[in-house]
Every structure is written in C-alpha cells, then in structure tokens.
Design a protein around this motif. Structure first.
Motif, PDB file in Angstrom:
ATOM      1  N   LYS A 251      -3.698   4.152   4.772  1.00  0.00           N
ATOM      2  CA  LYS A 251      -4.891   3.774   4.007  1.00  0.00           C
ATOM      3  C   LYS A 251      -4.784   2.382   3.398  1.00  0.00           C
ATOM      4  CE  LYS A 251      -7.043   7.606   4.867  1.00  0.00           C
ATOM      5  NZ  LYS A 251      -8.185   7.622   5.827  1.00  0.00           N
ATOM      6  N   GLY A 252      -3.664   1.698   3.650  1.00  0.00           N
ATOM      7  CA  GLY A 252      -3.579   0.289   3.291  1.00  0.00           C
ATOM      8  C   GLY A 252      -2.917  -0.070   1.986  1.00  0.00           C
ATOM      9  N   VAL A 253      -2.135   0.847   1.395  1.00  0.00           N
ATOM     10  CA  VAL A 253      -1.511   0.522   0.115  1.00  0.00           C
ATOM     11  C   VAL A 253      -0.454  -0.559   0.287  1.00  0.00           C
ATOM     12  CG1 VAL A 253      -1.961   2.843  -0.746  1.00  0.00           C
ATOM     13  CG2 VAL A 253       0.271   2.324   0.255  1.00  0.00           C
ATOM     14  N   ASN A 254      -0.162  -1.244  -0.794  1.00  0.00           N
ATOM     15  CA  ASN A 254       0.835  -2.314  -0.772  1.00  0.00           C
ATOM     16  C   ASN A 254       2.244  -1.821  -1.030  1.00  0.00           C
ATOM     17  OD1 ASN A 254      -1.863  -3.514  -2.225  1.00  0.00           O
ATOM     18  ND2 ASN A 254      -1.011  -4.938  -0.743  1.00  0.00           N
ATOM     19  N   GLY A 255       2.364  -0.621  -1.596  1.00  0.00           N
ATOM     20  CA  GLY A 255       3.673  -0.060  -1.889  1.00  0.00           C
ATOM     21  C   GLY A 255       3.554   1.389  -2.293  1.00  0.00           C
ATOM     22  N   LEU A 256       4.703   2.045  -2.407  1.00  0.00           N
ATOM     23  CA  LEU A 256       4.766   3.444  -2.818  1.00  0.00           C
ATOM     24  C   LEU A 256       5.704   3.568  -4.013  1.00  0.00           C
ATOM     25  CD1 LEU A 256       5.285   5.151   0.682  1.00  0.00           C
ATOM     26  CD2 LEU A 256       3.134   4.967  -0.589  1.00  0.00           C
ATOM     27  N   THR A 257       5.439   4.563  -4.831  1.00  0.00           N
ATOM     28  CA  THR A 257       6.343   4.889  -5.925  1.00  0.00           C
ATOM     29  C   THR A 257       6.706   6.360  -5.819  1.00  0.00           C
ATOM     30  OG1 THR A 257       5.351   3.229  -7.371  1.00  0.00           O
ATOM     31  CG2 THR A 257       6.645   4.952  -8.426  1.00  0.00           C
ATOM     32  N   ALA A 258       7.996   6.638  -5.771  1.00  0.00           N
ATOM     33  CA  ALA A 258       8.492   8.008  -5.690  1.00  0.00           C
ATOM     34  C   ALA A 258       9.169   8.380  -7.001  1.00  0.00           C
ATOM     35  CB  ALA A 258       9.477   8.152  -4.532  1.00  0.00           C
TER      36      ALA A 258
ATOM     37  N   GLN B 261      13.203   6.212   3.922  1.00  0.00           N
ATOM     38  CA  GLN B 261      13.465   6.211   5.361  1.00  0.00           C
ATOM     39  C   GLN B 261      12.189   6.293   6.173  1.00  0.00           C
ATOM     40  OE1 GLN B 261      16.314   9.351   6.155  1.00  0.00           O
ATOM     41  NE2 GLN B 261      18.045   8.108   5.460  1.00  0.00           N
ATOM     42  N   HIS B 262      11.233   7.100   5.701  1.00  0.00           N
ATOM     43  CA  HIS B 262      10.008   7.238   6.485  1.00  0.00           C
ATOM     44  C   HIS B 262       9.076   6.044   6.297  1.00  0.00           C
ATOM     45  CE1 HIS B 262       7.571   9.598   9.157  1.00  0.00           C
ATOM     46  NE2 HIS B 262       6.513   9.419   8.381  1.00  0.00           N
ATOM     47  N   ALA B 263       9.112   5.427   5.136  1.00  0.00           N
ATOM     48  CA  ALA B 263       8.341   4.188   4.961  1.00  0.00           C
ATOM     49  C   ALA B 263       8.872   3.118   5.911  1.00  0.00           C
ATOM     50  CB  ALA B 263       8.418   3.712   3.520  1.00  0.00           C
ATOM     51  N   ALA B 264      10.176   3.135   6.135  1.00  0.00           N
ATOM     52  CA  ALA B 264      10.824   2.304   7.160  1.00  0.00           C
ATOM     53  C   ALA B 264      10.443   0.825   7.062  1.00  0.00           C
ATOM     54  CB  ALA B 264      10.489   2.840   8.553  1.00  0.00           C
ATOM     55  N   GLY B 265      10.359   0.337   5.838  1.00  0.00           N
ATOM     56  CA  GLY B 265      10.073  -1.077   5.655  1.00  0.00           C
ATOM     57  C   GLY B 265       8.615  -1.459   5.776  1.00  0.00           C
ATOM     58  N   ARG B 266       7.745  -0.500   6.048  1.00  0.00           N
ATOM     59  CA  ARG B 266       6.319  -0.824   6.166  1.00  0.00           C
ATOM     60  C   ARG B 266       5.751  -1.299   4.841  1.00  0.00           C
ATOM     61  NH1 ARG B 266       3.876   4.531   8.721  1.00  0.00           N
ATOM     62  NH2 ARG B 266       5.648   5.482   7.572  1.00  0.00           N
ATOM     63  N   VAL B 267       6.210  -0.687   3.770  1.00  0.00           N
ATOM     64  CA  VAL B 267       5.853  -1.118   2.410  1.00  0.00           C
ATOM     65  C   VAL B 267       7.085  -0.906   1.541  1.00  0.00           C
ATOM     66  CG1 VAL B 267       3.390  -0.550   2.626  1.00  0.00           C
ATOM     67  CG2 VAL B 267       4.993   1.168   1.737  1.00  0.00           C
ATOM     68  N   PRO B 268       7.203  -1.637   0.432  1.00  0.00           N
ATOM     69  CA  PRO B 268       8.325  -1.406  -0.488  1.00  0.00           C
ATOM     70  C   PRO B 268       8.149  -0.094  -1.238  1.00  0.00           C
ATOM     71  CG  PRO B 268       6.858  -3.070  -1.372  1.00  0.00           C
ATOM     72  CD  PRO B 268       6.372  -2.782   0.014  1.00  0.00           C
TER      73      PRO B 268
END
Length: 304
Positions: free
Chosen positions: A35-42, A66-73
């Motif tokens: 959906k185009g987010v710039n990053g994730l927070t876990a 691991q699943h983000a795999a560098g796509r977003v920080p």
C-alpha cells in the motif's frame, strides 16, 4: 536516516488459540508495504508488545525484518522500565536488522526530566541506532513538555525524531518546533491518524500509526508533498470517520485486526487476554462506517 511519510505500526498476528501466527504476520507486512508505506514499526503498544513473552518479542521482530527484506526500514519498539533492559532490547533489535528503535520514557514513580534525559543518553551511548522518542503519557504516566523534547533533541543527536501522541498534537507539534529552533526535529503524529492534516499544517513530517488502511495516509501524504493541500484535506476529511471509529480506547486493536482479517492479511482477529473481541453491535457499526467511507465519490480506490 530521514523519518517522514507513513510508518505503519503493525499488529502482532495470533491464532484463535493465542499463538503467534507467522504466516499472517508476513501477510500483514506485505499488505502495508504494497500500500506504499515508507516504513514499518514492530513491537509497538498496538502490537500488543506487553503481552508477548520474551522469546516472542525477538521472533516477531525477526519475521518482520526478514520479510520486509529491505523494501522499507523497520523500527523496533524497545521501551522498558529499566535503562539496562531497554539497552538490551535495543541491541537485540540492531542485531536482528532494525533500522531504528522507538522508546518511551520508563515508567517510574515520580519520574523527572533529568532521569528521562539520562535514559535516552545512556541508550544513545550504548546502541548506534536512531531513536524515535515516543511521547504517549497514557502508557508511561509521564508527559514530556515541549521544552524537554527539544532539550533531548539538542543534547542527543540520535534522538531527533518524535512520535507525538499527547493531544492536542497540532498545538504541541508547533511548540516543540519553536522550542527546538536551530535543531532539526522530525515529528510523527500517531493516535490513529485522526489529527494528521492538522499535524502536517503545524510542521509534522508524517504519521506513525497502525491504521488498517495505510493507503489513505499514503495518499494524504502524496498530496501534501505535492503542495496539493486542498486535495489532502479532501481525502483526510472523507476518511477521518473511519480513523475515529478504529481509534476507540479499549477496543481499537480488535477493530483494527477485524479489518485486517477482512482485508485478507490476518487469518484471525484474535487479541491476547485481557483484551477481547468485538460484540455484534460494534461489528455492525464498523460495517456501516466502512460502507459510508468507501461509497463516497472519489473514495472508490479504498478496497475492503
């Protein structure tokens, strides 16, 4: 590291029996990134981090990174009541590949500003990662004044990003920026996105929240960056009833998970006790607001 745009706080996926659901966790990561987010927070508050066992904390973050795999920080929540524990969580987050950590002040009776500054200084000295300072008094019991947040930013270069969740957030955003004049500070709004437009008008750089329709926030930010303020406002004011409904104290996480289940990311909307699920009346109200928002002219691009 520049913090701006939309950083989505992802929920922790559970099975109906309360175990970690790793397949659903990966689907949630994909949904938000797609959906185009710039990053994730876990491991945020809305990720039910307080209800995770110690090995689960590491496993959830490992899966997300691991699943983000560098796509977003990926930002990792590493708050703890003790500085030593916070440092330990943050070192673990760095080892697992997190790009930054999000830390709120420790919960402590009669906490004072000096102790808060020392907490962040010790963390910055021990772990070489950017620090997102989370200002969420309902959880910590401590409200950080704009002058304190500005002082932290001036004295600790690693801690110049703030996740602001102490309303009125637009007013406080402006006061923080005034107090920190000469020091670059990045401020994320939270609180489900319900004040995002006003926060941007006051100088915020984006939103860090778990709203289950990140594409709405992404579109608002795209219009904003393009200087299309009226277009950003149009999307925001059409969607804010949905943000408001989702951000209900006590049941907000259950609503969010129900929506994410409906969107195909979660196999189960389960939360961990003592949190509960939704009753029939709330489910019906959710359906009504979903229909109302998505049926408006110009909002057909929102898929449920």
């Amino acid at each position: 590291m520049a913090f701006e745009g939309v950083y989505s706080i992802i929920p922790t996926a559970f099975t109906d029996s309360g175990d970690l659901d790793e397949a659903s966790q990966r689907r949630v990561v994909d949904l938000f990134i797609d959906k185009g987010v710039n990053g994730l927070t876990a491991l945020g508050v809305t990720g039910e981090v307080a209800r995770l066992e110690e090995p689960e904390r590491a496993r959830v973050l490992q899966i997300v990174v691991q699943h983000a795999a560098g796509r977003v920080p990926v930002v990792a929540g590493t708050s703890a009541d003790g500085t030593r524990t916070c440092i330990s969580y943050s070192r673990q987050a760095k080892d697992l590949g997190a790009a930054a950590v999000m830390v709120s002040p420790p919960r402590m009776a009669k906490l004072n500003s000096a102790a808060v500054i020392n907490h962040y200084k010790a963390l910055a000295d021990a772990v070489d990662l950017p620090i997102v300072v989370q200002d969420y008094p309902p959880i910590t019991g401590f409200s950080m004044e704009p002058a304190l947040l500005a002082k932290i930013a001036k004295e600790i270069p690693a801690a110049r990003t703030i996740k602001l969740e102490d309303p009125p957030t637009p007013f406080k955003t402006a006061r923080i920026l005034d107090a920190s004049a000469g020091t670059p500070v990045q401020i994320f709004g939270g609180l489900g996105g319900v004040f995002l437009l006003e926060e941007l008008l006051s100088g915020a750089t984006g939103a860090m929240t778990g709203f289950a329709f990140p594409e709405i926030l992404v579109r608002i930010m795209a219009h904003w960056r393009a200087g299309e303020i009226d277009a950003a406002a149009d999307v925001f004011y059409r969607a804010v009833p949905l943000m408001r409904f989702e951000f209900q104290e006590g049941i907000g996480m259950a609503i969010r998970k129900t929506v994410l289940q409906r969107r195909g990311a979660l196999a189960s909307a389960a939360t961990r006790a003592p949190a509960g699920g939704l009753d029939a009346a709330t489910r019906q109200a959710l359906e009504r607001v979903l229909v109302w928002v998505t049926s408006q002219k110009g909002m057909e691009w929102i898929s449920v």
